[in-house]
Enzyme design. Sequence first.
Site, mmCIF file in Angstrom:
data_model
loop_
_atom_site.group_PDB
_atom_site.id
_atom_site.type_symbol
_atom_site.label_atom_id
_atom_site.label_comp_id
_atom_site.label_asym_id
_atom_site.label_seq_id
_atom_site.Cartn_x
_atom_site.Cartn_y
_atom_site.Cartn_z
ATOM 1 N N ARG A 84 0.805 -1.236 0.166
ATOM 2 C CA ARG A 84 0.144 0.137 -0.170
ATOM 3 C C ARG A 84 0.916 1.238 -0.162
ATOM 4 N NH1 ARG A 84 -4.803 2.216 4.104
ATOM 5 N NH2 ARG A 84 -2.979 2.670 5.436
ATOM 6 N N TYR A 123 -11.498 6.065 -6.354
ATOM 7 C CA TYR A 123 -11.147 7.070 -5.143
ATOM 8 C C TYR A 123 -10.128 8.187 -5.491
ATOM 9 C CZ TYR A 123 -7.513 3.454 -4.141
ATOM 10 O OH TYR A 123 -6.581 2.611 -4.305
ATOM 11 N N ARG A 212 -12.043 1.966 7.767
ATOM 12 C CA ARG A 212 -10.783 2.981 8.118
ATOM 13 C C ARG A 212 -11.050 4.210 7.650
ATOM 14 N NH1 ARG A 212 -7.431 0.479 4.900
ATOM 15 N NH2 ARG A 212 -8.217 -1.315 4.246
ATOM 16 N N HIS A 269 -13.982 -8.339 -0.350
ATOM 17 C CA HIS A 269 -13.184 -9.352 0.228
ATOM 18 C C HIS A 269 -13.819 -10.075 1.370
ATOM 19 C CE1 HIS A 269 -9.959 -7.201 -2.063
ATOM 20 N NE2 HIS A 269 -9.975 -6.105 -1.262
ATOM 21 N N ASP A 320 -9.732 -6.222 -9.011
ATOM 22 C CA ASP A 320 -9.139 -5.382 -8.043
ATOM 23 C C ASP A 320 -7.918 -4.625 -8.401
ATOM 24 O OD1 ASP A 320 -8.587 -3.970 -5.618
ATOM 25 O OD2 ASP A 320 -8.738 -5.676 -4.428
HETATM 26 C C1 NGQ Z 1 -7.323 0.097 -2.288
HETATM 27 N N1 NGQ Z 1 -6.985 -2.318 -2.359
HETATM 28 O O1 NGQ Z 1 -8.314 0.935 -1.714
HETATM 29 O O2 NGQ Z 1 -6.726 0.092 -3.453
HETATM 30 C C2 NGQ Z 1 -6.972 -1.050 -1.596
HETATM 31 C C3 NGQ Z 1 -5.691 -0.707 -0.731
HETATM 32 C C4 NGQ Z 1 -6.800 0.204 1.470
HETATM 33 C C5 NGQ Z 1 -7.150 -3.433 -1.869
HETATM 34 N N2 NGQ Z 1 -7.550 -3.503 -0.428
HETATM 35 C C6 NGQ Z 1 -5.992 0.395 -0.047
HETATM 36 N N3 NGQ Z 1 -6.968 -4.526 -2.270
HETATM 37 O O3 NGQ Z 1 -7.287 -0.706 1.580
HETATM 38 O O4 NGQ Z 1 -6.446 1.113 2.415
HETATM 39 ZN ZN ZN Z 2 -10.306 -2.621 -3.558
#
Ligand code: NGQ
Ligand code: ZN
Length: 453
Positions: A84, A123, A212, A269, A320
Amino acid sequence: MTGVFWAARALLPAGWARAVRIELDASGTIAAVTPGSPPGAARRLSGHVVPGMPNLHSHAFQRAMAGGAERRSPEGRDSFWTWRETMYRFVGRFTPEDAEAVAAQLYVELLEHGFTGVAEFHYLHHQADGTPYADPAEMARRHVAAARRAGIGMTMLPCLYRHGGIFGKPPHDGQRRFLNDLDGFARIVAGARQATAGDAQFAVGVAPHSLRAVTPEMLHAMAGLDGPIHIHAAEQPKEVEECLAATGARPVRWLLQSMPVDRRWCLIHATHMDAAEVADLARSGAVAGLCPTTEASLGDGIFALPGYLAAGGRFGLGTDSHVGTSPAMELRQLETSQRLRDHARAVATAEQNPHPGRTLFDAALAGGAQASGRPLGAIAPGMRADLVELDDTHPLLLGRAEDALLDAWVFSGQGNPVRTVVCGGRVVVEAGRHLDAMAIRDGFGAAMRRLMA
Ligand code: NGQ
Ligand code: ZN
């Protein structure tokens, strides 16, 4: 768009049928389906025709990172969370042109593998320093433009991202481009609605990023808006621990008891659930948005498929981070990870459905359609004309038919037997190639050179 297709074999809601005439209306929706018909002047599809698969989870920009974030970091101990950090550094580089070019390439690849719709969990809203563009929906519009260019259907899901941890922790610097309050978010939703109004290839929903990133008040406000509602949930053990510490409940449990989780909801997920959460999520009617190749790539864990299916749970497929772009590969990863964990075979089957390929394909069509909020996932009147022709003379499929052919597609080889793809009535892939593949790849190449410079 009015047209007629004829399929030598087609997977209809009642099962496989032969010599199927499929008539469309002017908007690219199926008007009539008649098995046992002569081809006449219809466009002939001589292979096995299945409904196009809806892809229920995409962050299109991450296609530019696929395969490029595998290196060990100096500290070692690499994980989802270090990936990340890499993603946050990379995301700062995208211009609107880059985002559109990368998305168009991704959508071509999805179509070439048999995905005909994409739910874009979007986003990447603002400029690199966090300032909104003059049009706050600029980036959303770029994704809509990429979908139109490639000819894929889209459920645009503008994402609300406000905080950096449960519930209300300050955001991280790398999250600047994502952040909005409810008013800023509403402007992006309005822009997305305006960009897609009246176009049957599109729908708009909403996406609170995760527990979160938003507060319970924000979630309540978003649950009152129209369209599908998607949220990341319980992907990593650390999220479960933080949610337990903050609320006394695990993330999926917290959502089920605090929010009106029903058929409109898609929990992306839902990897880490206890047995009671598995059963209760199944009972809610919501869709679990499974992204098997990304979940494997990021070391998330293995979804509790046997218990979830036994309880009648619904799921669909997302790609994803786009390390995979094929519905067959997602289904293979989903089923084979169950086999590795349980020392079993033919997991997603039942006495009356002995073929895992067919069982998984049917389930993913239904769940993907539900989570997309569009009339998808079946070759039937009223559904979008999203058709995927599998070449049954391809070496991978030779000698197989119907359900056994789906098993062969899902569980063997690397080749791609998708020959023709029709999306919303428009032929977009012929002889396995997207009709605009070369020009879109050139644009992608230029974007990659800028992004990697
Ligand atoms: C995302 N990706 O939003 O791209 C997320 C990572 C997060 C995945 N969860 C960022 N696979 O969850 O804070
Ligand atoms: Zn995602």
